[in-house]
Scaffold this motif. Sequence first.
Motif, PDB file in Angstrom:
ATOM      1  N   TYR A  82     134.471-103.516 -28.021  1.00 22.87           N
ATOM      2  CA  TYR A  82     133.401-104.425 -28.416  1.00 22.87           C
ATOM      3  C   TYR A  82     132.866-105.238 -27.244  1.00 22.87           C
ATOM      4  O   TYR A  82     131.740-105.736 -27.298  1.00 22.87           O
ATOM      5  N   GLY A  83     133.630-105.342 -26.167  1.00 23.01           N
ATOM      6  CA  GLY A  83     133.157-106.011 -24.962  1.00 23.01           C
ATOM      7  C   GLY A  83     132.463-105.077 -23.983  1.00 23.01           C
ATOM      8  O   GLY A  83     132.001-105.502 -22.929  1.00 23.01           O
ATOM      9  N   ASN A  84     132.374-103.802 -24.331  1.00 22.97           N
ATOM     10  CA  ASN A  84     131.804-102.797 -23.441  1.00 22.97           C
ATOM     11  C   ASN A  84     130.279-102.748 -23.613  1.00 22.97           C
ATOM     12  O   ASN A  84     129.776-102.554 -24.717  1.00 22.97           O
ATOM     13  N   ALA A  85     129.571-102.904 -22.506  1.00 29.82           N
ATOM     14  CA  ALA A  85     128.108-102.881 -22.549  1.00 29.82           C
ATOM     15  C   ALA A  85     127.561-101.541 -23.040  1.00 29.82           C
ATOM     16  O   ALA A  85     126.424-101.458 -23.498  1.00 29.82           O
ATOM     17  N   ARG A  86     128.368-100.479 -22.978  1.00 28.60           N
ATOM     18  CA  ARG A  86     127.934 -99.143 -23.380  1.00 28.60           C
ATOM     19  C   ARG A  86     128.464 -98.729 -24.754  1.00 28.60           C
ATOM     20  O   ARG A  86     128.407 -97.566 -25.123  1.00 28.60           O
ATOM     21  N   ARG A  87     128.956 -99.655 -25.533  1.00 28.03           N
ATOM     22  CA  ARG A  87     129.616 -99.302 -26.797  1.00 28.03           C
ATOM     23  C   ARG A  87     128.734 -98.537 -27.772  1.00 28.03           C
ATOM     24  O   ARG A  87     129.239 -97.810 -28.620  1.00 28.03           O
ATOM     25  N   THR A  88     127.416 -98.663 -27.669  1.00 23.48           N
ATOM     26  CA  THR A  88     126.528 -97.926 -28.566  1.00 23.48           C
ATOM     27  C   THR A  88     126.094 -96.580 -27.984  1.00 23.48           C
ATOM     28  O   THR A  88     125.368 -95.837 -28.636  1.00 23.48           O
ATOM     29  N   MET A  89     126.559 -96.270 -26.799  1.00 21.03           N
ATOM     30  CA  MET A  89     126.218 -95.002 -26.146  1.00 21.03           C
ATOM     31  C   MET A  89     126.847 -93.857 -26.917  1.00 21.03           C
ATOM     32  O   MET A  89     128.018 -93.915 -27.290  1.00 21.03           O
ATOM     33  N   GLY A  90     126.073 -92.819 -27.181  1.00 16.42           N
ATOM     34  CA  GLY A  90     126.587 -91.652 -27.886  1.00 16.42           C
ATOM     35  C   GLY A  90     127.591 -90.876 -27.045  1.00 16.42           C
ATOM     36  O   GLY A  90     127.659 -91.033 -25.817  1.00 16.42           O
ATOM     37  N   GLU A  91     128.333 -90.019 -27.711  1.00 16.66           N
ATOM     38  CA  GLU A  91     129.388 -89.237 -27.052  1.00 16.66           C
ATOM     39  C   GLU A  91     128.839 -88.357 -25.929  1.00 16.66           C
ATOM     40  O   GLU A  91     129.408 -88.299 -24.845  1.00 16.66           O
ATOM     41  N   ASP A  92     127.724 -87.673 -26.179  1.00 12.59           N
ATOM     42  CA  ASP A  92     127.156 -86.798 -25.151  1.00 12.59           C
ATOM     43  C   ASP A  92     126.731 -87.584 -23.919  1.00 12.59           C
ATOM     44  O   ASP A  92     126.993 -87.173 -22.786  1.00 12.59           O
ATOM     45  N   ALA A  93     126.058 -88.714 -24.126  1.00 14.42           N
ATOM     46  CA  ALA A  93     125.607 -89.539 -23.002  1.00 14.42           C
ATOM     47  C   ALA A  93     126.799 -90.133 -22.249  1.00 14.42           C
ATOM     48  O   ALA A  93     126.811 -90.182 -21.018  1.00 14.42           O
ATOM     49  N   ALA A  94     127.818 -90.568 -22.983  1.00 14.56           N
ATOM     50  CA  ALA A  94     129.017 -91.120 -22.337  1.00 14.56           C
ATOM     51  C   ALA A  94     129.723 -90.061 -21.507  1.00 14.56           C
ATOM     52  O   ALA A  94     130.180 -90.336 -20.391  1.00 14.56           O
ATOM     53  N   ARG A  95     129.781 -88.858 -22.043  1.00 10.70           N
ATOM     54  CA  ARG A  95     130.418 -87.759 -21.306  1.00 10.70           C
ATOM     55  C   ARG A  95     129.642 -87.444 -20.034  1.00 10.70           C
ATOM     56  O   ARG A  95     130.213 -87.237 -18.975  1.00 10.70           O
ATOM     57  N   ALA A  96     128.315 -87.454 -20.125  1.00  9.19           N
ATOM     58  CA  ALA A  96     127.476 -87.159 -18.959  1.00  9.19           C
ATOM     59  C   ALA A  96     127.628 -88.226 -17.878  1.00  9.19           C
ATOM     60  O   ALA A  96     127.537 -87.928 -16.689  1.00  9.19           O
ATOM     61  N   ALA A  97     127.865 -89.475 -18.288  1.00  5.02           N
ATOM     62  CA  ALA A  97     127.976 -90.583 -17.334  1.00  5.02           C
ATOM     63  C   ALA A  97     129.424 -90.913 -16.969  1.00  5.02           C
ATOM     64  O   ALA A  97     129.671 -91.876 -16.247  1.00  5.02           O
ATOM     65  N   PHE A  98     130.365 -90.104 -17.448  1.00  6.10           N
ATOM     66  CA  PHE A  98     131.792 -90.419 -17.315  1.00  6.10           C
ATOM     67  C   PHE A  98     132.204 -90.749 -15.884  1.00  6.10           C
ATOM     68  O   PHE A  98     132.936 -91.708 -15.653  1.00  6.10           O
ATOM     69  N   TRP A  99     131.773 -89.982 -14.912  1.00  4.08           N
ATOM     70  CA  TRP A  99     132.230 -90.160 -13.526  1.00  4.08           C
ATOM     71  C   TRP A  99     131.341 -91.092 -12.717  1.00  4.08           C
ATOM     72  O   TRP A  99     131.661 -91.391 -11.560  1.00  4.08           O
ATOM     73  N   THR A 100     130.244 -91.584 -13.298  1.00  3.22           N
ATOM     74  CA  THR A 100     129.335 -92.448 -12.544  1.00  3.22           C
ATOM     75  C   THR A 100     129.183 -93.840 -13.140  1.00  3.22           C
ATOM     76  O   THR A 100     128.605 -94.713 -12.505  1.00  3.22           O
ATOM     77  N   ASP A 101     129.690 -94.060 -14.331  1.00  2.00           N
ATOM     78  CA  ASP A 101     129.524 -95.338 -15.022  1.00  2.00           C
ATOM     79  C   ASP A 101     130.875 -95.756 -15.597  1.00  2.00           C
ATOM     80  O   ASP A 101     131.378 -95.139 -16.540  1.00  2.00           O
ATOM     81  N   ALA A 102     131.461 -96.796 -15.024  1.00  2.00           N
ATOM     82  CA  ALA A 102     132.805 -97.233 -15.446  1.00  2.00           C
ATOM     83  C   ALA A 102     132.843 -97.634 -16.914  1.00  2.00           C
ATOM     84  O   ALA A 102     133.848 -97.395 -17.598  1.00  2.00           O
ATOM     85  N   ASP A 103     131.759 -98.237 -17.424  1.00  2.00           N
ATOM     86  CA  ASP A 103     131.736 -98.614 -18.839  1.00  2.00           C
ATOM     87  C   ASP A 103     131.722 -97.377 -19.732  1.00  2.00           C
ATOM     88  O   ASP A 103     132.438 -97.311 -20.738  1.00  2.00           O
ATOM     89  N   ALA A 104     130.921 -96.384 -19.380  1.00  2.00           N
ATOM     90  CA  ALA A 104     130.889 -95.131 -20.147  1.00  2.00           C
ATOM     91  C   ALA A 104     132.245 -94.438 -20.077  1.00  2.00           C
ATOM     92  O   ALA A 104     132.719 -93.880 -21.078  1.00  2.00           O
ATOM     93  N   GLN A 105     132.885 -94.488 -18.934  1.00  2.40           N
ATOM     94  CA  GLN A 105     134.182 -93.840 -18.755  1.00  2.40           C
ATOM     95  C   GLN A 105     135.247 -94.448 -19.664  1.00  2.40           C
ATOM     96  O   GLN A 105     136.146 -93.752 -20.132  1.00  2.40           O
ATOM     97  N   MET A 106     135.138 -95.724 -19.949  1.00  2.00           N
ATOM     98  CA  MET A 106     136.153 -96.395 -20.766  1.00  2.00           C
ATOM     99  C   MET A 106     135.995 -96.155 -22.270  1.00  2.00           C
ATOM    100  O   MET A 106     136.929 -96.384 -23.032  1.00  2.00           O
ATOM    101  N   LEU A 107     134.830 -95.687 -22.704  1.00  2.00           N
ATOM    102  CA  LEU A 107     134.580 -95.527 -24.145  1.00  2.00           C
ATOM    103  C   LEU A 107     135.615 -94.663 -24.863  1.00  2.00           C
ATOM    104  O   LEU A 107     136.140 -95.084 -25.902  1.00  2.00           O
TER     105      LEU A 107
END
Length: 189
Positions: free
Chosen positions: A110-135
């Motif tokens: 709930y403290g993650n700025a990317r919490r509403t990011m979909g699974e596909d987008a989070a996966r695509a940003a996994f290695w470049t966005d620390a917030d997406a990586q933590m989802l």
Amino acid sequence: YATRFFGTAPQPFRALMRTTQRFQGGGGGGRNSFIFGTVKGEGREPDEINALLTHEALHNWINAMKKGPQGAWFDEGATNYYTAILPYRIGRRSIAQVEAQIGEWTSNYYGNARRTMGEDAARAAFWTDADAQMLPYSRGPLYIALVDARLRAISGGRKRVDPLVRTMVHAIRDGTASEDMWLSLVSQA
């Protein structure tokens, strides 16, 4: 315990530790092995080390799906969930430690700025966005815990998420797992 829980034969297992000058991530797990890191000269809490070792060891069983969308939510989510739950079930963690872990997942999600990011987008940003990586490490175990709680509630405590996860683990190993399969298992439970 995990070998019995996942219904596999005991296998030789290797754990590798690397010491670095600065923190470079937690670890990486694979079949029959894992590696983790520690920073030279820094102490770590025993529960943190036990959780890291348990998490990476559990990747011996819980891996990424090979067919369809590769759901990191399942891979890391189920691994994190069982990192907290399995040691508790065998008396290696207290309920307070499990509660603290669930609280950490909740805060991280709930403290993650990317919490509403979909699974596909989070996966695509996994290695470049620390917030997406933590989802997947927070959203995944919360979802698995929610499925478990709902199954226990509708069955009067007779059903758990465990058989569903074990089915997925075996399907991942034989290459037939998919998110559709998971959804089917949940809807039939």
